[in-house]
Design a protein around this motif. Structure first.
Motif, PDB file in Angstrom:
ATOM      1  N   GLY B  46       3.310 -23.141   4.702  1.00  0.00           N
ATOM      2  CA  GLY B  46       3.098 -23.122   3.260  1.00  0.00           C
ATOM      3  C   GLY B  46       3.390 -24.489   2.660  1.00  0.00           C
ATOM      4  O   GLY B  46       2.652 -24.983   1.797  1.00  0.00           O
ATOM      5  N   GLY B  67      -0.270 -22.718  -0.931  1.00  0.00           N
ATOM      6  CA  GLY B  67       0.950 -22.489  -0.159  1.00  0.00           C
ATOM      7  C   GLY B  67       1.145 -21.015   0.113  1.00  0.00           C
ATOM      8  O   GLY B  67       1.410 -20.606   1.256  1.00  0.00           O
ATOM      9  N   GLY B  71       0.865 -19.110   3.803  1.00  0.00           N
ATOM     10  CA  GLY B  71       1.938 -18.258   4.323  1.00  0.00           C
ATOM     11  C   GLY B  71       1.402 -16.882   4.676  1.00  0.00           C
ATOM     12  O   GLY B  71       1.725 -16.313   5.727  1.00  0.00           O
ATOM     13  N   GLY B 204       5.496 -18.666   2.051  1.00  0.00           N
ATOM     14  CA  GLY B 204       4.656 -19.839   1.817  1.00  0.00           C
ATOM     15  C   GLY B 204       4.969 -20.488   0.475  1.00  0.00           C
ATOM     16  O   GLY B 204       5.025 -21.712   0.350  1.00  0.00           O
TER      17      GLY B 204
END
Lengths: 361, 311
Positions: B46, B67, B71, B204
């Motif tokens: 992330g 991000g 994740g 993330g």
């Protein structure tokens, strides 16, 4: 396991290359050279420079050598395992590149008398264990002079890793040099108990700025303190490699470790059969320690002073630990006119005048 | 009030927020009966993805979303392997961490030396002008980046979701007894997959916070074990979102406090200070969660067990 995987991949590659080579004429087996790193190759600091040294060995000696590395190896039991693995998989020369690998290296070396070991920054040697280090304190003397001239608050911040003589020597070298040009300077030290933790290093740097530091020095391996300095609008000095990219305005200069010539020389010695255990402590003179370009914001007279000191160290007229040196209590450690011998420097465990706080015991 | 106090509080908030995201995400995953030890790996992927997008597009919002998405993508791998191919959750989670560290190093190539301007902060100039308490209120409550507020909303929302909403009850039922949940017709693996994806997205986000706000740069391994601390927080907080939040701030606060204490020259060995956040967080969380009956009640009974529908 990441390490294991990487090794597996490397040895797989090596096997592939060997398979390919068997078809051709019988070449001499390349010397396998192993490197153990404490941080990731991409730390842009300490480990990055060691890896540059490894690449230089490959470049200089071509197919006479085969190098491999294991990165982010914790100091301690894991290190013993990794070094043993390298030694038992046909490596003839192994560089272990952090202070905390000292006991593991010596222990493994006993079991593999034919393998040559090179341990960075340690002091325990054996017939097949040599040690090498760089006189970083020479670089720290010069940055101390610059920091002493550049500070307005007269507080230098120092993000430190672990209280070993190597790190303490750096702190003292900075304090002595800075106070020689600006007696009002004090050095504030914050220990982060890690060589590499960008978040914590940045937090430590911020704490130091909050407490008045306006030049950030570091003895940890990530560029986070330089960046924190940039964002807070103060000065910083890079560690181990050029960190200008992380703080173009803040970055005064950086102490650069150049291991390449030493690594090439020692690998050659193993190839020629002339390798002997020993101890090398190189500085500005041998090129093991360098400074990156000076920030254009540093006044010309300060640059001249810094360069004079650097040249003085090379020709021997300047010594970073020249008397009189007093410890924090004001006790004279070294009389005027004397310079400190290597043994005292290697075991340094006291703060000089001007450093705040106590050394953690 | 000493001059360093307000910056100190700000540092605490930025140091704690990644733990809130990763910890609360993992809490939801564990409540559904899945143990994902890959938090560190999802965080670092992330972090690198968010940073890459942030630097190339300059858009904070896009970076944050990337991000979270990265994740979740990592979590998807874990979910498919453990839920549908019935691989061992512990081993798969560990592998996910190792994979994430390696993958992020690869992705981060070329990201060196770039920096990101940071996320927008919410400003309330009028409130900050209140004399004396104004700056303090301003620091404590206002002027943070948007993600900090989101982390508070997240804690409240997850608490409500798990305890008050029907979907949350289903998720907990799946985590308590997957056979019973299955027998009354709940899609056990689907629920778990969604929980795993949510956990991944939050990890993330935690990583993105590190590479966008905390230290807006990319270096390999920059999470430096924060994912593991988030995992530990969940257990010590006995699976309660508010306690994860408290634990995260306790840990972040003590970490920053010990750094400040050193700078102020307080004579406690830094090794002890370095240990303090871990010790104190464990101690406090163990004390507030000391009722062992309650812990047994809170701990999902099917945690870490694979579910395979028979018949």
């Amino acid at each position: 396991m990441k390490l294991g995987k990487k090794l597996g991949l490397l040895s797989g590659l090596a096997a592939g290359v060997m398979l390919a080579a068997t078809g051709i004429a019988q070449a001499a087996d390349p010397l396998k050279v192993g490197f153990v790193y404490v941080g990731p190759v991409g730390d842009h600091g300490w480990t990055y420079e060691h890896n540059q040294g490894r690449l230089a060995v490959e470049k200089a000696l071509g197919d006479k050598v085969k190098t491999s590395f294991v990165e982010s190896v914790p100091e301690g039991a894991d290190a013993t395992r990794v070094i043993t693995r390298l030694a038992s998989t046909g490596h003839g020369l192994i560089f272990t590149t952090s202070f905390g690998y000292m006991n593991p290296t010596v222990r493994v070396a006993k079991r593999f008398p034919k393998v040559k070991f090179e341990h960075a920054t340690g002091f325990k040697r054996a017939d097949n264990v040599a040690t090498y280090s760089a006189r970083f304190y020479e670089g720290r003397h010069v940055i101390g002079l610059i920091a002493g001239k550049m500070t307005k608050t007269n507080v230098l911040g120092y993000v430190a890793s672990f209280p070993i003589p190597e790190v303490i020597r750096g702190i003292n070298a900075v304090a002595i040099a800075a106070r020689s040009v600006n007696p009002k300077v004090t050095v504030k030290v914050v220990w982060v108990s890690s060589w590499f933790d960008p978040g914590k290093e940045a937090d430590a740097a911020k704490a130091l700025v909050d407490q008045g530091a306006d030049v950030m020095l570091q003895h940890t391996d990530s560029p986070a303190p330089v960046q924190a300095a940039e964002r807070r609008g103060i000065w910083a000095v890079g560690q181990a490699s050029d960190m200008k990219a992380f703080g173009p305005k803040a970055h005064l200069t950086a102490i650069i470790d150049d291991w390449a010539p030493y690594y090439v020389e020692r690998t050659k010695a193993v190839l020629d059969g002339t390798w002997k255990s020993g101890d090398v402590w190189g500085g500005f003179k041998s090129g093991m320690v360098k400074l990156s370009s000076y920030n254009s914001a540093i006044p010309a007279d300060v640059v001249a002073m810094a360069e004079k000191a650097r040249k003085g160290i090379i020709d021997g007229s300047v010594h970073p630990f020249a008397g009189p040196i007093k410890d924090q209590s004001g006790k004279v450690i070294l009389k005027a006119g004397e310079v400190m011998d290597d043994k005292t420097m290697l075991g340094m465990n006291f703060y000089v005048e001007g450093v705040e706080g106590k050394i953690p015991q | 009030m000493p001059e360093w106090f307000i910056p100190f509080l700000l540092s605490v908030v930025t140091a704690s927020t990644p733990f809130v995201f990763a910890g609360i995400g993992e809490l939801v995953v564990e409540k559904s009966g899945v143990l994902n030890l890959g938090v560190e790996g999802m965080m670092i992927v992330g972090a690198v993805s968010a940073f890459a997008v942030g630097v190339t597009t300059g858009s904070g919002a896009l970076a944050v979303l990337t991000g979270a998405f990265a994740g979740a993508a990592m979590a998807l791998i874990f979910g498919v392997l453990t839920l549908y191919l019935l691989s061992n959750q512990v081993a798969t989670g560990l592998a996910l961490t190792l994979f994430g560290l390696g993958l992020s190093a690869l992705m981060g190539h070329g990201m060196v030396g770039k920096t990101f301007a940071g996320l927008p902060h919410l400003e309330f100039p009028l409130l900050e002008q209140i004399p004396v308490i104004g700056p303090l209120i301003g620091t404590l409550l206002l002027g943070h980046d948007v993600l900090v507020y989101f982390s508070v909303v997240l804690m409240i929302a997850v608490g409500w979701f798990l305890n008050k909403s029907r979907a949350g009850m289903v998720l907990r039922a799946v985590g308590e007894n997957h056979n019973a949940a299955h027998s009354i017709g709940y899609p056990v693996n689907l629920v778990r997959l969604l929980a795993v994806l949510f956990g991944g997205a939050m990890a993330g986000l935690g990583g993105a916070y590190l590479s966008l706000v905390h230290t807006p740069l990319w270096v390999e391994n920059m999470t430096a074990g924060r994912g593991w601390i988030a995992l530990a927080l969940v257990v010590f907080a006995s699976w309660r979102p508010a306690r994860v939040f408290v634990g995260a701030y306790l840990f972040g606060g003590l970490t920053i406090m010990q750094l400040h204490a050193q700078g102020l020259g307080i004579e406690i060995p830094p090794q002890v200070l370095a240990m303090a956040p871990y010790l104190a967080t464990i101690l406090v969380l163990v004390i507030i969660s000391r009722d062992s009956a309650l812990i047994r009640l809170n701990a999902p009974a099917c945690l870490g067990k694979s579910f395979h529908a028979t018949g």
